[in-house]
Scaffold this active site. Sequence first.
Site, short mmCIF file in Angstrom:
data_model
loop_
_atom_site.label_atom_id
_atom_site.label_comp_id
_atom_site.label_asym_id
_atom_site.label_seq_id
_atom_site.Cartn_x
_atom_site.Cartn_y
_atom_site.Cartn_z
N GLU A 120 0.82 -1.21 0.00
CA GLU A 120 0.00 0.00 0.00
C GLU A 120 0.86 1.26 0.00
O GLU A 120 0.44 2.30 -0.53
CB GLU A 120 -0.97 -0.01 1.19
CG GLU A 120 -1.94 -1.17 1.20
CD GLU A 120 -2.76 -1.31 -0.08
OE1 GLU A 120 -2.95 -0.29 -0.79
OE2 GLU A 120 -3.19 -2.44 -0.39
N GLU B 23 -0.60 -0.56 -9.84
CA GLU B 23 -0.20 -1.84 -9.26
C GLU B 23 1.27 -2.14 -9.53
O GLU B 23 1.93 -2.82 -8.74
CB GLU B 23 -1.09 -2.96 -9.80
CG GLU B 23 -1.06 -4.24 -8.99
CD GLU B 23 -1.64 -4.09 -7.60
OE1 GLU B 23 -1.38 -4.98 -6.76
OE2 GLU B 23 -2.36 -3.10 -7.33
#
Length: 490
Positions: free
Chosen positions: A255, A284
């Site tokens: 994250e 991502e």
Amino acid sequence: MTAFNELMAHQRETGALAQVAGRLGWDQETVMPAGAGDQRAEEQAAMESVLHARRTDPRIGAWLAAIDAAALDDEGRAQIRHIRWNYGRAQAIPADLATALARLTSRAHQAWAAARASDDFKGFAPLLAEVVALKREEGAAHGGDPYDALLQDYEPGASAAQLGEMFGALRPRLVTLRAACLDAPQPAPLTGSFDAGAQMALAQRLAGVFGYDFDRGRIDKAVHPFSSGSGDDVRITTRTAVDDPLNCIYSTIHETGHACYEQAIRPAYRLTPLGEGVSMGVHESQSRIYENQLGRSRAFTGWLHGAMHEAFGAEVPGGPEAFYRAVNRLENNFIRTEADEVQYNLHVLLRFDLERALISGDLAVGDLEAAWNDRFKADFGFDVDKPSHGVLQDVHWSAGLFGYFATYTLGNVYAGCLNEHLRAAVPTLDDQLGAGDLSAATGWLRENVQQYGGLYEPREVIARACGGAAPSEEPLLRYLEAKFADLYGL
């Protein structure tokens, strides 16, 4: 004031309101009272109604018609490209559908969390069927293939056929590598009891090591870790389990990759279409390269082993090499977010195929659990024991995020490409990682990917960072095959 300036003022105000709506979602996942779910659904529906009205405001069309894009600089033309695209997509969706989706997915999220806790897919299925029906309606409103239309929200320019071809090239080599590793002697896992408070303290330290700016962010706990926000308010969440500190560690690093991307975008782009990550695949790529190629490397885990000793003391057994092997060991696991690098993409491909079938109507929601369990057994060789380890483990479908899953594997592919060029650019990278110094690695990613936000198209961002080479699955496969052949003595 010119048409361009009026348009951008409108966009910045819309962007600010979208950030407020996002904060409602963050609050729902972290600290919202359990009994507030119905009211929150109405709040989010109201915000979506306001945002939809702003995104379809007829003045946007008039402003676009009045602007001479040729007279703008590259950044101005990129803003217009995004605005024109977003305006067309927003116009295709009726306001009542946008509002209904916001209300329904807020309710469905609460229902999913309860169903996951009680392992009750059948109780959740009727609400999920409503979500699927509305998402089919949304996809059809854009014209063409409904799934491809939904995919554009996460990876503009991609198609299911294009991704299916890439994923088809990945699958056989991943299956072969998985089988070879699981047939070899396995490294010992990390075992013990690790205080949750100490895990959160280590999570704070790790986020800072990877460059997260705590003056513009915070870390909280959530059932399903996520990042939220952009610019000067970018928040991340993680989770703890006393018997599995690696879950907390690598959820946090993952994250942090997302959050650092948002924090690094040029300040001039804030609250505009350029002021956020260009696609979920590129997003991502940042979280996965932080987590895997950097965070799970032999060099960095050597440093992390020492940090673990500082955080937990005698609870951390073995030396740095044993720890590296424990971090990277393959094992049969139900959970996508806890999967090793070799098997992770197989989890994603399962979801990609199932959600395509749901949206096309080839698979009914009532048959989804059985279809999931059958596919899982075929791919992984063992049975799903309960819904929370299977069809209920991910939040995405309850939130209506159909098309999202594919970007996880696409992000891994992009990360493989970036890793090869990062290592060529920073030949002393392992020495720095071994000292817990991520500055050269994260600085290269900020300079070559993150600062640009939405300035370039997704594939162009990766190609520019990689010396013009088009994205390919080959670098990821080379990286995985070399790393795990070494680790498992293949």
